[in-house]
Scaffold this motif. Structure first.
Motif, PDB file in Angstrom:
ATOM      1  N   ARG D 366     -60.090  36.414  11.104  1.00  0.00           N
ATOM      2  CA  ARG D 366     -57.368  35.610  11.617  1.00  0.00           C
ATOM      3  C   ARG D 366     -58.019  34.570  12.112  1.00  0.00           C
ATOM      4  N   SER D 367     -59.557  34.049  12.234  1.00  0.00           N
ATOM      5  CA  SER D 367     -59.903  32.617  12.572  1.00  0.00           C
ATOM      6  C   SER D 367     -59.867  31.560  11.275  1.00  0.00           C
ATOM      7  N   SER D 368     -58.914  30.486  11.088  1.00  0.00           N
ATOM      8  CA  SER D 368     -58.691  29.439  10.046  1.00  0.00           C
ATOM      9  C   SER D 368     -60.007  28.273  10.354  1.00  0.00           C
ATOM     10  N   TYR D 369     -60.850  28.110   9.739  1.00  0.00           N
ATOM     11  CA  TYR D 369     -62.151  27.047   9.657  1.00  0.00           C
ATOM     12  C   TYR D 369     -61.664  26.470   9.364  1.00  0.00           C
ATOM     13  N   TYR D 394     -59.740  30.555   5.510  1.00  0.00           N
ATOM     14  CA  TYR D 394     -60.242  31.633   6.480  1.00  0.00           C
ATOM     15  C   TYR D 394     -61.004  31.773   6.889  1.00  0.00           C
TER      16      TYR D 394
END
Lengths: 434, 434, 434, 434
Positions: D366-369, D394
């Protein structure tokens, strides 16, 4: 984009005097509705009908959609025997609520010369009266009151969009038409930047307590923050002009890769609304063309420009947790919609506290718009409000000169795609402690 | 698109009584200008401000651009000391005259809420008065009179576009708004088709004589026509419905290759404005939704659909030389703009002559729009009127229910790209003699 | 694009000696097939696999598609018990014959690394053998012979496309790779232009007699031509450079309106393949980068550029009827595919007849590509060959340095959209007699 | 995408035995270079030349670009008197390093039939020899050794892209060609999902220690994690098919708003490569068409599909911090590139530990880069490696069946846009503890 009406509405959950709550809510409802109409008052029917791009909507559409919200989510269900003003408005003025049914396509909102502005005004009067009547009845279920409160906050968000969408439209006109006469002059110098330290440690962010909040501000939760420093005020026009003179729009090493592509494909050489080939920074404003005050916060930046500026300046954008940590203890005051300035003004020189956290310009953060741990959208159609937009957007904080004063708070999360520039969006720097 | 004002204006070149000519021209000028304003009279400022696609323009723009034409090409040069109504209108309301200078981009004509409709009306009054004054002065040079006559014909073309662009805009509105109340009912049967023979031989086509004509109608010249037959009336809704039932929109062998690609990429399954899923052919009209009369000429066809229909029917489209040869000796009467019907009506049953050559629907020909042998555009900016569009367009003949009666003639050449459908465009069949 | 094999194939219809006809056709078949393979011989499998734009095809695809044509239209139906080389090739190598069934999408022809070039060569061998065998059998029906003759002409068209599509691909490579070593040098001066008069009157154009022709060349028919003059040779590089120096690509008044839009949106500042910023005209050729001979015909022009040049020169493009009238009595000789020069060469100085009507460069005409009066496509799938493309294309005449010599004739009609530039297309001027 | 070569290369910074380090690095260099060539060994020159979309590159380009990396960043600067293999390759095979100079446009990588595959292989041999020679010399500066190590890891990333880009290309071919023969059969049942709890608290994530890591894995830093549970294995084909049967691709309420738009505009109805209208899930694989094993992890999902599936399943995607916390103590084993299976296999039934954290399929988080707190790109051109892509992407974790085994580690951050589907990307669920 949204607002807190806690100054006029008493806390909802523990308070027993429902009538008092209804009374306050009714007053807030009428005040905010009237404020919207006041925004449109200087405009012609033509001004209110046009749509300048798919992301913006006509003023008339905003006037109708905010009304549709109360009709669809409150009156149709809470008011016995309520008859919709027009069956067709249900489709025409639905924005994006899939659960409510069909919608008129967003890029075609500017194709509607009918209903006329006068009819939309009649629609507003009709719904205003019905909601007011509902709020005078006994025993209105708390759920409806919450939806009305949501509708008031929703309408305040659209007040800001009326201002920014209108600006985008008028800027397309080579006549540079003004919405309002120019405001009074402002100070010509900004205070020097101070760096305010935040030590590392666990903090809590997100909304707590009883006042109004959107679901995306919850739940309150713990985050770990590394030590850092945040600038005491946003970047000014003068500082941004230095970046431009230093080749800011021509040096790919300053930009995120996607930002550089957008910059080139869109031909960006300055913030939105700046006029090319003028000696001093000059921009289209809601008062027509204006030579910008070098001391005022720069605005109409994309996330990409804000990020490139920060890299050039040897700094970075703050995270939303850092921003909220800084802003939480501060009082909310600033240059808001009610000031009717509709343009950022310089920070006050005599102030040694962090300046302009609220109002003037939204501040891009480095944080992508994501659900807080444990986030859960509201049930039902109004649950489409926030959660489904949590991808490829970046968080802005603090409100702008187009935000209603009672709508902003430290936990408030606004969000736009990284290339968006038509909001009053600026930048406040942060930096790591080395 | 254009008109012949020969009924009111005496021949220009040999006639010596200039004052009489000026008097007649002044009357025609005022009559046509008033007719334009009458077209806009039932519309709100909102109706007049919107633009539904890049190829169409807002009504307000038409009102202003036709005025700009007189101001730019006549008043600025012929009226001593003339002061433009507004310097900025020169750019805003230039359509495509490169020689005149900068232009506002065509797809952004719908971005102009200012000037208001009222201001544009004032602009019209101003220019009307100035042109009328000029025409009362002595010794107006014949060149200016010709430009005024051109401007009158130009305005008549825009009268038709006001009707068709407005229809396109209103059709975008899910409320199906009407421009005018429905006209009286029409006969429910069309006369059977007769085939009128044209023997082979050299013919002359193109304009001759003194009346007004556009440069693209000249010079009159010889063409060789092979023997053929032409249908006595246009194809009807009923006949076209047979084509549709026979899979007309699903059989590639009936279509030109590019037409088939357009048909699929645009999702065409019926003429423009027809409503899907209705039992009887139903379409949006300027009177709202309407069940179509099976006997009326089908319209809002592209060249591609007209061509596919003809192939299906074992026929072909006529060439413009064939059409003109048939039409030249006929009287000009029919269903025109002045009838205020704004919709085609069935041919009369009691008529054994070729029907509906003029009015009702424009008729696509097989002829691409090309210069006649020896064609030479008019010198100066008005020379941009026709010649520069002579590529990738196809000729239509005969005028429609939105064409002013005094504007059409047998030599008149209208032209549109093969995929255009928003004009009142239909089809009359031809076939070779075997 | 196509060829006439009349030099090697005896007339088909009256001649009774079928075996002699078959024998000649067999020889022509093998000669043309071998010629195609010779074109590909200098190329690697990689060169043959790539597709540079949707309008162009990989060489491998051309090798296979021309083979597919014989398999599908002849062998599958005429050769008893014929088994297709590969069932899947029926779809992969169908170009646009809707009646034959599904097709691989044109823009994805460059996605096929399989079948390999070697497999496609095996496919060619297989079909060559089968067709040769068929042509050795007794009593082959005349219909099959006609289809084989069509297939031979079809293959010659693809020979030209192999050359032009390959050039387009190699031009994308910054290494400027050469297909072949440079040809011998040519004369450095072109003969002066003479103007050859054509008096007015009825002429006949279109194909007559027994030799091979495409259906679009028929029927022969009468046209009326106004008196005019046609230039004795095509426009040269040197002449075109004068147009460029005189602002040809910066002056909208010289261009058709659509041409000007294309010129700007595509950023044209010179003919295709010309290198920017070189002192002398330099272009990518099939021999790598080359300084152009000022005396050679300019090529790789669009219709729009040819038309703008003509307007600048005070002339116009000829119509196809004018061109054919001039060319009909002339002998067919020139710089063709068999010369393996693959680049236009200057006209010969010692020649006072019209020069270069055939070969060197295709010549744009002012005529849109339309059916001749009484035109009727061939029945069946091969009827999709020509007729369905008769819209929004312009006719070119005379063949080029990439056209097989036996393929061209005075009645031959090539056609491309007005913006196409990757053929060897140039311009010969015409002018009205005033 | 990247790899850790710590198994063969001794730690770089404290170790004094440089020769030993150089020796190990030389061995790793030659091993990885040979592995790349082995991947291309079954392919023809045609297979290696084509480009199926702008985001993918031809195999030949990968072979050359990885070589360019060593030449540009190491040999040109570290090897005295080094002469580039070809001056033009510097531009042709630069990917996105702006600081290095001009680049061939990415969408045109498939336009290069020259240099040939054989020439590119010669280029590899040349550079291999030169790097090997360099590594045999005394006293190579540690900076060059680090760049060589970076180049080895960079090449491993391109090994994975060779596999996934090739799959995308072959899938465009209606012949469904196979890269390799099918692998051995796998178990037909997956173990049931167990939920592994992570208690709340501060954790440390990011790389620490001496082994190779990319700059985006640093610095190691503290994060606060709320208590949650993570699934013991990825979602299977069978489970995903249930989502599809339950209308997963037709229910907007399951999707992020932008995901729903993409799903509709792209016409998604299944994961990439799945064949429509087959009874059992069937997909194109590197072994041709294959009926999928219901027990294997589903792959070729976009972030949007992974997210919609999770919402349907009452769960959510894990954050990258949660994933790394779970994976850090686990041993790295799984189905990797070296297995030459090139397709995910079911988890083993006899395993009660978290399965398939490494290999088989990348797992969307779920983490954006985004940059880790205190992130600082490497100085110089290689600093363009990671940081400039940190927007609108992501994070994926864990590697896939196309990842080299020595390349993956718990701290490794891969990233792609939310709509990308051509990697072997799957999904592992997480859920909050309520």
């Amino acid at each position: 984009m949204q607002v807190n009406v806690q100054s006029h509405v008493t806390p909802s959950r523990e308070h027993s005097d429902v009538n008092e709550r209804q009374r306050r809510l009714a007053a807030a409802f009428l005040r905010v509705r009237a404020q919207t109409e006041q925004l449109a008052a200087p405009l012609s029917a033509e001004d209110c009908a046009l749509q300048s791009m798919p992301d913006a909507s006509p003023v008339k559409w905003h006037l109708a959609h905010t009304t549709w919200f109360f009709e669809t989510f409150v009156l149709e269900r809470a008011a016995p025997g309520y008859r919709p003003f027009s069956a067709q408005f249900r489709v025409l003025f639905n924005s994006y609520y899939v659960a409510v049914g069909a919608r008129h396509p967003r890029p075609e909102r500017g194709m509607l010369s009918r209903p006329s502005l006068d009819e939309v005004r009649a629609y507003r009067v009709h719904v205003n009266e019905q909601v007011a009547t509902l709020l005078q009845s006994d025993d209105v279920d708390a759920g409806w009151l919450e939806l009305i409160e949501l509708g008031i906050n929703h309408e305040q968000q659209h007040q800001e969009l009326i201002v920014t969408d209108l600006k985008h439209l008028l800027a397309k006109n080579p006549l540079h038409p003004a919405y309002l006469p120019p405001p009074s002059a402002t100070a010509s110098e900004a205070p020097p930047v101070a760096w305010i330290g935040l030590p590392d440690g666990i903090r809590q962010i997100g909304h707590a307590g009883d006042g109004f909040r959107f679901d995306n501000e919850e739940p309150r939760h713990r985050v770990f923050i590394d030590g850092c420093e945040i600038a005491s005020r946003p970047v000014t026009v003068s500082e941004y002009a230095n970046f431009m003179e230093d080749g800011g729009y021509r040096r790919p090493e300053l930009w995120l890769s996607e930002g550089w592509d957008v910059c080139n494909s869109q031909g960006w050489t300055a913030p939105l609304y700046w006029q090319a080939d003028s000696v001093e920074p000059t921009a289209f404003t809601l008062h027509g063309l204006k030579t910008l005050n070098p001391a005022e916060p720069v605005c109409h930046l994309s996330f990409f420009e804000a990020d490139a500026y920060a890299r050039w300046a040897g700094a970075r954008l703050p995270t939303e947790a850092e921003w909220e940590t800084l802003a939480t203890p501060r009082q909310i005051y600033g240059n808001f919609l009610e000031d009717r300035r509709f343009h950022p003004a310089p920070a006050r020189m005599d102030d040694d506290r962090p300046a302009q956290l609220f109002g003037d310009v939204w501040e891009w953060t480095r944080s992508s718009y994501e659900p807080y741990p444990g986030y859960r959208p509201v049930a039902g159609a109004v649950g489409e409000y926030n959660g489904k937009f949590m991808v490829n957007q970046y968080v802005l904080r603090g409100g702008s000169c187009a935000t209603p004063a009672s709508h902003i708070r430290a936990t408030y999360r606004n969000f736009f795609p990284a290339a968006a520039r038509w909001q009053f969006s600026g930048v406040r720097l942060a930096r790591d402690i080395r």
